[in-house]
Write an enzyme that holds these catalytic residues in place. Sequence first.
Site, PDB file in Angstrom:
ATOM      1  N   ASP A  17       0.913  -1.079   0.060  1.00 20.89           N
ATOM      2  CA  ASP A  17       0.070   0.079   0.097  1.00 20.89           C
ATOM      3  C   ASP A  17       0.869   1.326   0.189  1.00 20.89           C
ATOM      4  O   ASP A  17       1.926   1.331   0.527  1.00 20.89           O
ATOM      5  CB  ASP A  17      -0.922  -0.038   1.183  1.00 20.89           C
ATOM      6  CG  ASP A  17      -0.245  -0.331   2.680  1.00 20.89           C
ATOM      7  OD1 ASP A  17       0.764  -1.035   2.754  1.00 20.89           O
ATOM      8  OD2 ASP A  17      -0.664   0.707   3.537  1.00 20.89           O
TER       9      ASP A  17
ATOM     10  N   GLU B 267      -1.001  -1.915   5.106  1.00 20.00           N
ATOM     11  CA  GLU B 267       0.080  -2.096   6.365  1.00 20.00           C
ATOM     12  C   GLU B 267       0.078  -0.512   6.878  1.00 20.00           C
ATOM     13  O   GLU B 267      -0.018  -0.691   8.193  1.00 20.00           O
ATOM     14  CB  GLU B 267       1.570  -2.254   5.645  1.00 20.00           C
ATOM     15  CG  GLU B 267       2.506  -2.664   6.840  1.00 20.00           C
ATOM     16  CD  GLU B 267       2.940  -1.038   7.696  1.00 20.00           C
ATOM     17  OE1 GLU B 267       3.079  -1.213   8.673  1.00 20.00           O
ATOM     18  OE2 GLU B 267       3.087  -0.174   7.139  1.00 20.00           O
TER      19      GLU B 267
END
Length: 387
Positions: free
Chosen positions: A77, A134
């Site tokens: 991400d 994350e």
Amino acid sequence: MTIDLKDLHRDMTAWRHDLHAHPEFGFEEKRTSSFVAAKLLEFNLDGVAEGVGGTGVVGTLKRGTGNRAIALRADMDALRINEQGDHAHRSQNPGVMHACGHDGHTAMLLGAARILAQEGGFDGTVHFIFQPAEEWGKGALAMLDDGLLQRFPFEEIYGLHNLPGLPVGHFETRAGAIMSAEDNFEIVLKGVGGHAARPHWGNEVLVAACALVTSLQTIVSRRLSPTDVGVVSVTELITDGTRNALPGLARILGDARSFHPKISATIEKQMRTIAEGIALAHNVTAEVTYTREFIPLLNDAILVEEAFAAARTVFDPGEVRVADEPMTGSEDFARFLQHVPGVFAFVGNGRDSAPLHNPQFDFNDQGLLDGARFHAAIVRQRLPPSA
Ligand SMILES: [Zn+2]
Ligand SMILES: [Zn+2]
């Protein structure tokens, strides 16, 4: 067949630039996960599962007859930051950028998958875990809740993060705590606002809020042992007051970090005690909301030695070091370590690297190959081919 490392590095750099130019926020990594799955299929893995915990991907590779399994993990991400760099691969999605180097982590794990698929050199099963979200601290849990450990069982897990300030070609980690817990809190004070000229007609909350902000600093200085480590930071104080009107409502928000669940519990307990006491003294009410966003990341002491040994086969052994101290940043990788032992380690992103989460940040492509080779080395060391 031995892989040509120069070719691999060229390909990994191209993947990294492609991912960097198309960053996606947590749980929205649709293009990224399709990119990852397509590469894993191209490398002829034994299995590629998409949609694990939302946008997560798990690639599986088996060699030999061994029944041991280990996992390698990367995060995919990006952050809601407007990129300020002007390199050719800068973000094409306004307001979103890979400011934490997860594009590099993804490329390194893809590189490892290609090395191990092409060269083998191990006996057992490797799961390549590409996790979403994350930065939210939610992606690992989403994969675990989606049956990660039952569907893709493994006994150990390893992960890498780049580290600005550490020269490229350097490797660092340590046994025990290496990344902190992150707790968030909100304290709402309620009283009765009123005219600035007549405070005694109401119960305004600003003086109580200021006393509370000051007193919260005694949690670390007077309630934790001098050998314990913790931080309590008030980051916002918002009231409904205006120039000539005293507030009846105040919100105090902040963030606390620690390296042990026991310390996090002490911070919460003391915060509640102090908030109640200050509210009582000022004739207002206090409501405390305390949440745990990230848990501390605790490396396994024995496997850390294994990681160092593997790293010394890839990096210059003189540049493989024990990290001096844990970091007060937080990492979602900690959730996997609640179930299986493993190691989270840092690779240098260069002395001149912009800090993580900075709009000028860019992952250093010079470190890509080292990361991929470390992942492959730890697999071969932990799942050695039978003689
Ligand atoms: Zn980050
Ligand atoms: Zn990160």
